[in-house]
Design a protein around this motif. Structure first.
Motif, PDB file in Angstrom:
ATOM      1  N   LEU A 298      -7.748   5.076  -3.927  1.00 18.26           N
ATOM      2  CA  LEU A 298      -9.082   5.574  -3.695  1.00 18.26           C
ATOM      3  C   LEU A 298      -9.122   6.305  -2.341  1.00 18.26           C
ATOM      4  O   LEU A 298      -8.894   5.505  -1.241  1.00 18.26           O
ATOM      5  N   THR A 299      -9.101   7.558  -2.362  1.00 18.00           N
ATOM      6  CA  THR A 299      -9.155   8.463  -1.152  1.00 18.00           C
ATOM      7  C   THR A 299     -10.103   9.507  -1.348  1.00 18.00           C
ATOM      8  O   THR A 299     -10.357   9.899  -2.567  1.00 18.00           O
ATOM      9  N   ARG A 300     -10.769   9.704  -0.317  1.00 21.84           N
ATOM     10  CA  ARG A 300     -11.858  10.834  -0.383  1.00 21.84           C
ATOM     11  C   ARG A 300     -11.237  12.005  -0.826  1.00 21.84           C
ATOM     12  O   ARG A 300     -11.905  12.842  -1.539  1.00 21.84           O
TER      13      ARG A 300
ATOM     14  N   MET B  83       0.952  -0.977  -0.073  1.00 18.23           N
ATOM     15  CA  MET B  83      -0.159  -0.091  -0.032  1.00 18.23           C
ATOM     16  C   MET B  83       0.767   1.300   0.012  1.00 18.23           C
ATOM     17  O   MET B  83       0.311   2.261   0.276  1.00 18.23           O
ATOM     18  N   THR B  84       2.143   1.328  -0.152  1.00 20.68           N
ATOM     19  CA  THR B  84       2.939   2.160  -0.144  1.00 20.68           C
ATOM     20  C   THR B  84       2.554   2.739  -1.613  1.00 20.68           C
ATOM     21  O   THR B  84       1.909   2.017  -2.497  1.00 20.68           O
ATOM     22  N   SER B  85       3.106   4.041  -2.103  1.00 20.36           N
ATOM     23  CA  SER B  85       2.602   4.574  -3.377  1.00 20.36           C
ATOM     24  C   SER B  85       3.203   3.786  -4.612  1.00 20.36           C
ATOM     25  O   SER B  85       4.442   3.903  -4.885  1.00 20.36           O
ATOM     26  N   GLU B  86       2.474   2.814  -4.935  1.00 25.74           N
ATOM     27  CA  GLU B  86       3.015   2.006  -6.038  1.00 25.74           C
ATOM     28  C   GLU B  86       2.323   2.615  -7.338  1.00 25.74           C
ATOM     29  O   GLU B  86       1.118   2.620  -7.253  1.00 25.74           O
TER      30      GLU B  86
ATOM     31  N   GLN C 106     -10.595  -1.417  -0.432  1.00 24.46           N
ATOM     32  CA  GLN C 106      -9.270  -2.429  -0.234  1.00 24.46           C
ATOM     33  C   GLN C 106      -9.297  -3.341  -1.544  1.00 24.46           C
ATOM     34  O   GLN C 106      -8.491  -3.733  -2.143  1.00 24.46           O
ATOM     35  N   GLU C 107     -10.542  -3.989  -1.698  1.00 22.20           N
ATOM     36  CA  GLU C 107     -10.779  -4.926  -2.698  1.00 22.20           C
ATOM     37  C   GLU C 107     -10.272  -4.325  -4.143  1.00 22.20           C
ATOM     38  O   GLU C 107      -9.800  -4.980  -5.191  1.00 22.20           O
TER      39      GLU C 107
ATOM     40  N   ASN D   9      -7.088  -3.832  -5.031  1.00 19.54           N
ATOM     41  CA  ASN D   9      -6.464  -4.869  -5.373  1.00 19.54           C
ATOM     42  C   ASN D   9      -6.934  -5.619  -6.392  1.00 19.54           C
ATOM     43  O   ASN D   9      -6.576  -6.962  -6.590  1.00 19.54           O
TER      44      ASN D   9
END
Lengths: 559, 358
Positions: free
Chosen positions: B10-12, B1-4, B98-99, B102
């Motif tokens: 997806l963030t608000r 979850m690092t900036s890949e 999260q899904e 991924n």
């Protein structure tokens, strides 16, 4: 010991590689992510937050208070009980020993839910009963389970069996002659206990205290159920809350590191405590220790033992049965109010029940089989020094002990949500988690079993031309059958109980029973929880009984 | 979850950046194009759905009701199995995100009690446009997205309630201000905005209308903190706490119908309004079954079922209120601002945790 070309070499290398993937990868990612800023650069800011932000410091302090208290309570309860069962003529001693072991089948989070039914301050059955008996006013409560004390009590209920088993087994092995000698020299029973038995049992008790401390430190389910309504966090529930939106894996990773470090330190301490245990046995064979006569104390002793067992076993199961057949969990079921509504709902309406049951038992069987096999191979390699670097294998197989379930969950999530192995969303990631978590205990059980099998038999097999793998399969494994079955059962039970890693790693398609129960808890559907919990325990018991029947069949004579 | 670079985030905040035009008012999002043509339930759609045979529905509505909806749908369209994934709206939101990151697409139809989620998903292009016939024909504009991405599957309120065995009607709180009376110390239960969409939505309305100081004082009342908005009414029914500060109206109403000692209070200051929109995911693995269910769930028949067995309220003008429930039009409501929740959710949660510690 190597000879010619043997398939065992690649297998051994594969085992080593597998362990590296299972353990090194998630822990490595955990450390990397905890030191990474949101922008991707190196930072210590996550740790700075951890040790300055009160929303992290408070849970850390709370967790330490809980762990110390649980550790002390477990020793205070388990030591006398273990002594009563192992060294005295208390009636029902065998039954009590079996029942304490049986209480381990109960997942701690189910125990916590059951204790909610019993001791919630207003609706708890015990509080209601006490009000009825004593006339206590409706606003007062005898027990409040939603409190730090309540949480410590419930964790202790499901942790003391570990200490009990250690203590009882150690007392079983303790030579009776030393105590006999003491009595012959004129010491009273209690003097003997104080001067001989207690000092001899002390290292084990210390080890037990550490086991209890670690259990309490790393437990997730019970605090999630009892601490949040009471308005506080422990370190594990705080880590879990960091996965709420927006997820902060870098902080979760950083918050995991204190758990990891503390666990490693304590395990070192435990190894030192247990390492001194050997001094008691000076060689030669001892007779079975003579049971101490309790006289008129026999009856009070057994009542005390049964009272202790009521806490993890009798009372919670009574509460679970009651709410399984009741419309509202806070009411005692009578002949006219009994209902099958919850059973019907759970099995006919709840669409997650069957997939979760299927996933759970598939995973438990696979983890138990794979875990026992892996542990067997590692134990063999280490016991027979079958390859260079066997010590590293032994270390890797023990290392997961130092990784709390929730930390492993975070690590696996970080490691397997990216290429090359994007396993998140499959049952594989859960399989890896469960096998990793249970490997140390399985390895230790089988490792000690190997010491009982003399290498001569294997060497004979090898001399007659069998490969190492074939020898292991045809000679060693049958000799170790009972140990392997015991290990299999152990992993099976432990997998079914597992919540802390599963709650981080599941997706809707890979939901297991423990997570389903946890979800139901959050919406307060206690009837369905009771039915599912009882089903879970029933199936577990049946599987263990079946495995033990296999084990009871006539088998090869021990070497 | 690092900036890949490979993972989509997806963030608000990201969503917000894309929506500088986020205006006040529930569902106002920039209109890109005309909504798709309304879809009828045709034999072809039913056949296509049956071919897929199954789908999953992520919802935060009370589990018992969710399973009843599923059973009704399966009875109406045999051959299509419905899997209910019930969890708190905020938890579902986190899981779906999260899904999605991924590239796991398990969800076909989603329903959330936090209307802000639909705005976020729409901006992230996670939703498929689809307008059921009933929505196009009957639903008021406030309850459907102008681009045809979502529509209100359910409406409920987030009232106060009390246990009638523990509290006499004349002693019961009448307002949010009453809950701060020391006599309720240790007797309150409330749910959590980090878990429940209903509570997230209500927290925004209450903090706007009453101020955060009300929450600060409430937190000193030794409140029992549960997670889901469906749980406080159940704690009342068990007699564990005397008064709930918040929770789902429909759950309390259903318990009342079953004869449990629960009574609802619509506070003098107004009661938070909670709309729960539904949508089809753009990456739905079973798109036809998803369309069939979504279309059916907005029909008068399905909406009436929500009211009759679930005590929900409906945006469908032809659905009839239950006689035993207080008339919707007689209740003083607080104004819902989904786009503000989308904007401030993290700040709201942080503020809440500051007072309530968990």
């Amino acid at each position: 010991m190597t000879r010619g070309i043997d398939l065992s070499r690649p297998v051994l290398v594969a085992v080593a590689a597998l362990l590296a993937v299972m353990i090194v990868l998630p822990v490595g990612w955990l450390l990397v992510v905890s030191l990474t800023s949101k922008e991707g650069g190196f930072t210590l800011a996550n740790f700075a937050t951890l040790f300055t932000d009160p929303t992290f410091v408070d849970p850390l302090v709370t967790t330490l208070i809980i762990s110390c208290s649980v550790s002390a309570i477990c020793c205070l309860v388990a030591a006398p009980l273990g002594w009563l069962v192992a060294r005295t003529d208390m009636p029902l001693a065998r039954t009590i020993r079996t029942l304490v072991m049986a209480s381990l089948v109960t997942p701690p989070f189910v125990g916590a839910i059951a204790w909610e039914m019993l001791a919630a301050p207003n609706s708890g059955l015990l509080n209601q009963l006490w009000r009825l008996l004593s006339g206590m006013p409706p606003d007062e409560a005898l027990f409040d389970i939603y409190s730090l004390g309540g949480l410590i009590f419930v964790i202790s209920c499901y942790t003391f069996p570990y200490v009990f088993i250690l203590v009882a087994n150690a007392l079983d092995r303790m030579p009776g002659e030393l105590e006999d000698a003491s009595s012959m020299l004129g010491a009273k029973t209690w003097q003997t206990a104080r001067l001989i038995t207690v000092p001899l049992a002390l290292p084990t008790l210390l080890a037990g205290a550490l086991v209890a401390f670690l259990q309490a430190l790393n437990l997730f389910g019970s605090p999630a159920i009892l601490a949040i309504p009471a308005g506080f966090h422990t370190l594990t529930t705080r880590i879990w809350s960091l996965f709420q939106f927006p997820p902060k894996p870098e902080l979760a990773a950083a918050a995991s590191v204190p758990l990891l470090v503390l666990t490693v330190l304590l395990l070192r301490a435990q190894a030192m405590a247990l390492g001194r245990r050997g001094y008691a046995v000076l060689g030669g064979k001892y007779g079975a220790p003579r049971p101490i006569r309790l006289g008129w104390l026999r009856v009070p002793a057994v009542i005390l033992a049964l009272f202790v067992l009521a806490m993890p076993l009798f009372l919670p199961y009574a509460a679970l049965f009651n709410s399984a057949f009741s419309r509202v969990a806070s009411r005692i079921v009578g002949p006219d109010t009994i209902t099958l509504h919850n059973v019907k709902f759970t099995f006919l309406e709840l669409s997650s029940t069957m997939p979760a049951l299927k996933n759970t038992f598939l995973l438990a069987t696979a983890s138990a089989t794979l875990g026992a096999l892996l542990a067997l191979m590692i134990a063999y390699i280490v016991a027979r020094k079958a390859m260079r670097g066997y010590r590293v294998l032994g270390f890797l197989a023990t290392a997961p002990l130092a990784i709390p379930g929730i930390v492993l969950g975070v690590g696996l999530f970080l490691a397997y949500t990216r290429p090359p192995l994007a396993l998140y969303g499959t049952l594989w990631i859960l399989l890896i988690a469960f096998v990793t978590i249970e490997l140390p205990a399985a390895y230790q059980q089988l490792g000690s079993a190997f010491h009982a099998v003399h290498p001569e038999l294997e060497e004979a097999g090898r001399m007659l031309g069998a490969t190492r793998l074939r020898t292991l399969a045809d000679i060693t494994a049958p000799l170790l059958r009972s140990a392997v079955i015991a290990t299999w059962c152990f992993i099976f039970v432990a997998t079914i109980r597992e919540l802390s890693a599963a709650v981080i790693l599941f997706t809707s398609e890979t939901k297991v029973l423990s997570v389903l129960i946890f979800d139901l808890k959050e919406s307060g559907d206690v009837g369905a929880i009771a039915v599912l919990s009882l089903t879970m325990v029933a199936i577990t018991t049946i599987v263990i009984a079946a495995a033990n029947r296999l084990h009871a069949r006539p088998q090869a004579r021990p070497a | 979850m690092t900036s890949e670079p490979t993972t989509r985030k997806l963030t608000r905040r990201h969503v917000l950046a894309a929506s500088a035009a986020a205006a006040a008012g529930s569902f106002i999002t920039p209109v890109r194009a005309a909504p798709p043509e309304p879809t009828k339930i045709t034999p072809a759609l039913i056949e296509a759905a049956k071919k897929e045979g199954k789908f999953s529905w992520y919802t935060s509505v009370d589990l018992a009701l969710a399973e009843k909806v599923a059973k009704a749908f399966e009875a109406r369209y045999p051959g299509v199995t419905m899997k209910v994934e019930r969890s708190g709206a905020e938890r579902n939101f986190q899981r779906i995100g999260q899904e999605f990151q991924n590239r796991i697409y398990n969800c076909d139809v989603v329903n959330s009690s936090d209307a802000a989620h639909l705005i976020v998903w729409k901006r992230a292009k996670m939703l498929a446009p689809f307008v059921p016939e009933d929505v196009a024909q009957y639903f008021p504009a406030a309850h459907k997205d102008p681009d045809g991405m979502f529509a209100s599957w359910r409406i409920t309120l987030c009232p106060i309630a009390y246990n009638t065995k523990l509290v006499k009607a004349e002693d019961a709180p009448k307002s949010y201000a009453d809950l701060l009376d020391p006599k309720w110390s240790g007797k309150l239960v409330k749910a959590h905005p980090g878990y429940s969409g209903t509570i997230m939505t209500a927290t925004q309305q209450l903090s706007r209308d009453l101020g955060w100081s009300w929450f600060e004082k409430l937190a000193k009342q030794k409140v029992m903190q549960v997670q889901s908005a469906t749980e406080p009414p159940k704690k009342l029914a068990q007699g564990e706490r005397a008064v709930m500060a918040d929770g789902g109206e429909y759950v309390a109403e259903e318990l009342k119908t079953r004869g449990e000692p629960v009574e609802i209070v619509y506070a003098a200051e107004g009661t938070p309004l909670i709309t729960g929109p539904s949508a089809i995911m753009a990456n739905a693995p079973n798109p036809n079954a998803a369309r069939l269910f979504h279309a059916w769930s907005m029909t008068r028949e399905a909406q009436q079922l929500n009211i009759d067995v679930g005590a929900l309220r409906s945006a469908h003008p032809q659905a009839v209120d239950r006689p035993d429930m207080k008339k919707f039009s007689d209740i003083k409501l607080m104004r819902e601002e989904a786009s503000v929740v989308a904007d401030q959710a993290d700040a709201l949660k942080a503020q809440y945790v500051k007072y309530f510690k968990v």
